[in-house]
Design an enzyme around this catalytic site. Sequence first.
Site: not given
Ligand code: CMC
Length: 431
Positions: A308, A366
């Site tokens: 998140h 989710d």
């Molecule tokens: N699986 C594997 N690696 C992950 C994941 C994941 N689900 N989420 C983040 N990471 C890694 C990412 O690759 C990065 O690694 P590094 O630092 O080595 O490059 C690190 O964790 C930080 O991630 P980020 O992409 O910079 O984080 P963000 O804040 O931009 O994205 C997120 C947040 C929720 C979009 C992301 O965690 C994600 O894509 N999760 C899966 C989709 C999901 O479950 N979304 C629902 C969110 S909750 C409800 C809502 O808001 O609607």
Amino acid sequence: MSKKAFTLTNPESGVTSELPVVEGTVGTPAVDVSRINAEHGVFTYDPAFTATCSTQSDITYIDGAEGILLYRGYPVDQLAENSSFLEVAYLVLYGELPTTPQLDEFVGAITQHTMLNESLSKFFDGFHYDAHPMAMMTGIVGSLSAFYHDTTDIRDDGHREIFARRMIAKMPTIAAAAYKHSVGQPKMYPRNDLDYTSNFLHMLFAVPAETYEVDPIAAKALDVLFILHADHEQNASTSTVRMAGSTGTNPYAAIASGIAALWGPAHGGANEAVLNMLGEIGDISQVPRYLEKAKDKDDPFRLMGFGHRVYKNFDPRATIIRGYCHEVLQHLGIENHPLFELAMELERIALEDDYFKERKLYPNVDFYSGIIYQALGIPINMFTSMFAIARTVGWAAHWCEMQNDPAMRIARPRQIYTGSPKRSYTPIDQR
Ligand code: CMC
């Protein structure tokens, strides 16, 4: 005592200015950079808004480090324990918990607005049978602006209130109708003798040929899920509603833009993506392989339902839903179903894994909501629509709040241009 202003010095011009600090009632203060361009000739750069507050708001507070979520000051776990979704909707919209007469009036008004104009119902027939419910909902909600354009004066408090109530009342009817269209069943009219969530289950699952009994445990679980999804401050879809709303557009059109933003798998579409992912993993024996894929930066696979932007400790909504998830599976006698065993094993292994621990990636709302929806027999392509029904409360509250905000102006970010500098047109025969 208010925090000291930040001092910013432009290294080229030597110009120095004091940037005021803006503080809320609780939470991280922000540096007001709105005069930075006028005083220093630069913009601020923050793609994806990781350090930017777009507004001041009284509605919802999140502390990501501590895993706290408050609606109008009330912890979400207390609301989930004690309230109904419509009571929480009242709180989010009006700022205070309702008295009994206030709640009765509100519930009565919502109940009376659940039907759709018959002409609007016919719009569904224009969609192909396999249209995604979120695509239909975006279109149908957008088209509400055609029904309520002349009667919606966005400067009129009373009109804004009617919009919010109408939107909350009609979303379940629209979502259920989208589903009925996709399975070729007749749309069910709302039943005003049922509560909000039971009525939705009725419109989703009943058919005219049979009587349908709503399972009270299912209705309660859904009501709690709706409470937990009601608002989440400036998330992508709410910011989209605010962005569209800042132009003075029709509010139903602004909500349609929020539905479109919610649909993506990084946001509300994650609950559907979780189930698709579990289907792809297929078997507990495959969990380690998929965890390796999730960690591999050259592999686009991500563990859906994990991580998140704001919660870096745990998602308080996920903690509450996790309990309900086990209760619902037990109630339905399906806790040993292979899909749910797979989900629990994935959760267990990921929580022990260093990659996920170091990056503070925990199961989010989710992950469990998708599992509960699946257990309740809600079709996978309807999962994000469930989120949309609940989040309509937040979208409407934020839209109403911004219309009363004296600081509201059209939202218009700037950019850093990286294209070609100015050049002269080349006639086609000389290219
Ligand atoms: N699986 C594997 N690696 C992950 C994941 C994941 N689900 N989420 C983040 N990471 C890694 C990412 O690759 C990065 O690694 P590094 O630092 O080595 O490059 C690190 O964790 C930080 O991630 P980020 O992409 O910079 O984080 P963000 O804040 O931009 O994205 C997120 C947040 C929720 C979009 C992301 O965690 C994600 O894509 N999760 C899966 C989709 C999901 O479950 N979304 C629902 C969110 S909750 C409800 C809502 O808001 O609607």
